[in-house]
Design an enzyme around this catalytic site. Structure first.
Site, PDB file in Angstrom:
ATOM      1  N   LYS A  76       0.817  -1.212   0.000  1.00  0.00           N
ATOM      2  CA  LYS A  76       0.000   0.000   0.000  1.00  0.00           C
ATOM      3  C   LYS A  76       0.854   1.267   0.000  1.00  0.00           C
ATOM      4  CE  LYS A  76      -4.252  -2.062   1.373  1.00  0.00           C
ATOM      5  NZ  LYS A  76      -3.913  -3.448   1.769  1.00  0.00           N
TER       6      LYS A  76
HETATM    7  C1  LIG Z   1      -4.601  -4.526   1.288  1.00  0.00           C
HETATM    8  C2  LIG Z   1      -3.862  -5.791   1.228  1.00  0.00           C
HETATM    9  C3  LIG Z   1      -4.257  -6.822   0.367  1.00  0.00           C
HETATM   10  C4  LIG Z   1      -5.508  -6.737  -0.480  1.00  0.00           C
HETATM   11  O1  LIG Z   1      -5.404  -5.748  -1.494  1.00  0.00           O
HETATM   12  P1  LIG Z   1      -6.742  -5.170  -2.161  1.00  0.00           P
HETATM   13  O2  LIG Z   1      -6.276  -4.074  -3.055  1.00  0.00           O
HETATM   14  O3  LIG Z   1      -7.578  -4.660  -1.023  1.00  0.00           O
HETATM   15  O4  LIG Z   1      -7.405  -6.287  -2.884  1.00  0.00           O
HETATM   16  C5  LIG Z   1      -3.471  -7.953   0.312  1.00  0.00           C
HETATM   17  N1  LIG Z   1      -2.363  -8.092   1.077  1.00  0.00           N
HETATM   18  C6  LIG Z   1      -1.969  -7.131   1.926  1.00  0.00           C
HETATM   19  C7  LIG Z   1      -0.749  -7.362   2.752  1.00  0.00           C
HETATM   20  C8  LIG Z   1      -2.694  -5.952   2.026  1.00  0.00           C
HETATM   21  O5  LIG Z   1      -2.282  -5.004   2.868  1.00  0.00           O
END
Ligand SMILES: *Cc1c(COP(=O)(O)O)cnc(C)c1O
Length: 461
Positions: free
Chosen positions: A112
């Site tokens: 993220k």
């Molecule tokens: C947010 C997240 C996901 C999922 O991603 P999306 O974009 O919400 O589908 C998967 N793995 C981790 C470690 C995350 O932080």
């Protein structure tokens, strides 16, 4: 470039307006009015370029005239300078034709950061120019919150409020949100699960008086600018493995559908992607939807991979919008039906969905087995989200390279690693320091009025 709402009635906006707005006023999500296409020659031209250069070329057509080329290049440079790997998103090999795309070298050790660091710099540039303040409110199942806090802490024109489900994020995730000392950071532990947090966030955005009163801005995964930032690493990794001359496939650990939707955009832009595989944990609404054609909410069951513990997958609405021929009225109707728990996808839309995506799920046991096996056979320790995806990816290996997205550093999920491997993953030094810092957090009820009051009181003026 204009952006339109998936529910068809909110006004169309520029890139900058869509970024500042987040959720559209008709409850929909903003998407580009049309997707710019890169020719095979354009894509071949990305080979050998830095991550930042690729980011500029891939994202430039989407931002319109929001920033000059020089401004945008400087924004991208600042966004990724804090990453601890020169390649930003390096690939490692797991097995024959199977690669891991490591997206955890940013400041909070999860993918993220790619989107959030960029959006922080975009907001700052935009707000400074307009001499404005905003209040950012986000809901997180774990990683979004700390990524948002890292991206916005200390910025003069922003307050950040992050709602997370009390007791349902890992210790490290919580500490990442509660230990920053900056006065503009507010961590809120809410009673309920992630879907409750997300629902209250939506309520705040749908309360227009409140929304305008505090200058509410959203940076959750529904924000188009976040999706856009994630498109870049699909290009950088595919080109490293021979695109456009060779196809690739991707498997993506999926929760809110933001990350895999970015892969879908990359494909629409012309990247030769054979398969886009949605990997879910036991909270498998998306996998069930592809199998049955019915999108039906169930109880969320807490798992080892908490960032995927959701039932309503917000960005899925963007995919549905395309599958329904961009008919905003049809999407608005489906979302109305969802309020009573489920909707059925039309036959035509379902066929398109199945042509575009495949899916798989991993149980808790399969996730743990995968962490253990991968350490034994490759020496790589996976975070549980990544392990879910690796398990599913192995069912989809073919003659083209499979790139599995590794979304977090294993050190963020020590309990899952110790249960699977019998020892702790190494903690990067800057994470170890966090352990002894005091925490700052406010416990809040699952109640809209209480939340609104708190935001009014706490934000700077
Ligand atoms: C947010 C997240 C996901 C999922 O991603 P999306 O974009 O919400 O589908 C998967 N793995 C981790 C470690 C995350 O932080």
């Amino acid at each position: 470039m204009k952006y339109v709402s998936t529910r068809g009635t909110a006004p169309s906006l520029s890139f900058e307006e869509a970024m500042m707005t987040g959720l559209a006023r008709d409850g929909g999500l903003y998407v580009p009015a049309e997707i710019p296409v890169m020719s095979p020659e354009d894509i071949a031209g990305l080979a050998g370029k830095s991550y930042e250069e690729i980011a500029f070329i891939v994202m430039r057509p989407f931002i319109g005239d929001a920033f000059t080329d020089e401004e945008f290049k400087a924004i991208i440079a600042r966004a990724y300078e804090g990453f601890r790997h020169e390649a930003r998103a390096p690939l490692v090999q797991l097995g024959p034709n199977h690669f891991l795309l490591e997206l955890f070298h940013g400041p909070t050790l999860a993918f993220k950061d790619f989107a959030m660091q960029l959006i922080g710099q975009l907001f700052q540039a935009s707000l400074m120019r307009a001499n404005k303040r905003v209040t950012i409110v986000g809901a997180t199942s774990g990683d979004t919150g700390s990524a948002a806090i890292e991206a916005f802490r200390g910025l003069s024109n922003v307050d950040v409020f992050i709602l997370f489900p009390h007791g349902r994020v890992s210790d490290i995730q919580r500490k990442q949100m509660t230990t920053p000392e900056d006065a503009n950071v507010h961590a809120l532990a809410m009673d309920g699960d992630f879907d409750d947090c997300q629902a209250r966030l939506k309520d705040m955005f749908n309360d227009f008086e409140f929304r305008d009163g505090v200058g509410l801005a959203g940076v959750n995964s529904i924000n188009w600018a976040r999706v856009l930032a994630q498109v870049v690493y699909y290009f950088s990794s595919a080109v490293s493995l021979g695109a456009p001359h060779r196809e690739v496939s991707f498997t993506v650990p999926t929760g809110n559908f933001g990350d895999i939707f970015a892969g879908y955009i990359a494909k629409k832009m012309g990247l030769p992607v054979r398969e886009l595989v949605i990997a879910t944990n036991q909270n498998d609404i998306l996998h069930r939807t592809l199998e049955t054609g019915e999108y039906a909410k169930a109880e969320t069951i807490p798992s080892m991979s908490p960032s995927m513990d959701i039932q309503v997958s917000s960005n899925f609405e963007r995919a549905l919008f395309d599958m329904y021929g961009r008919d905003g009225g049809a999407i608005a109707q489906l979302m109305e039906e969802l309020k009573s728990g489920s909707f059925k996808i039309s036959q035509g839309a379902l066929e398109q969905l199945r042509e575009t995506f495949t899916s798989g799920r991993a149980s808790e046991e399969e996730c743990a087995d995968t962490i253990r096996d991968m350490e034994r056979t490759t020496g790589e320790i996976l975070c549980p989200h990544t392990a879910v995806a690796v398990k599913v990816a192995k069912e989809h290996l073919s003659d083209v390279p499979m790139i599995t997205l590794s979304t977090a550093h294993p050190a963020k999920f020590p309990d899952a690693v110790i249960a699977a491997c019998g020892h702790y993953p190494d903690l990067p030094p800057h994470m170890a320091e966090m352990a002894d810092k005091p925490e700052r957090v406010t416990r809040v009820p699952n109640d809209l009025d209480a939340l609104k009051k708190l935001v009014h009181e706490r934000r700077a003026r």
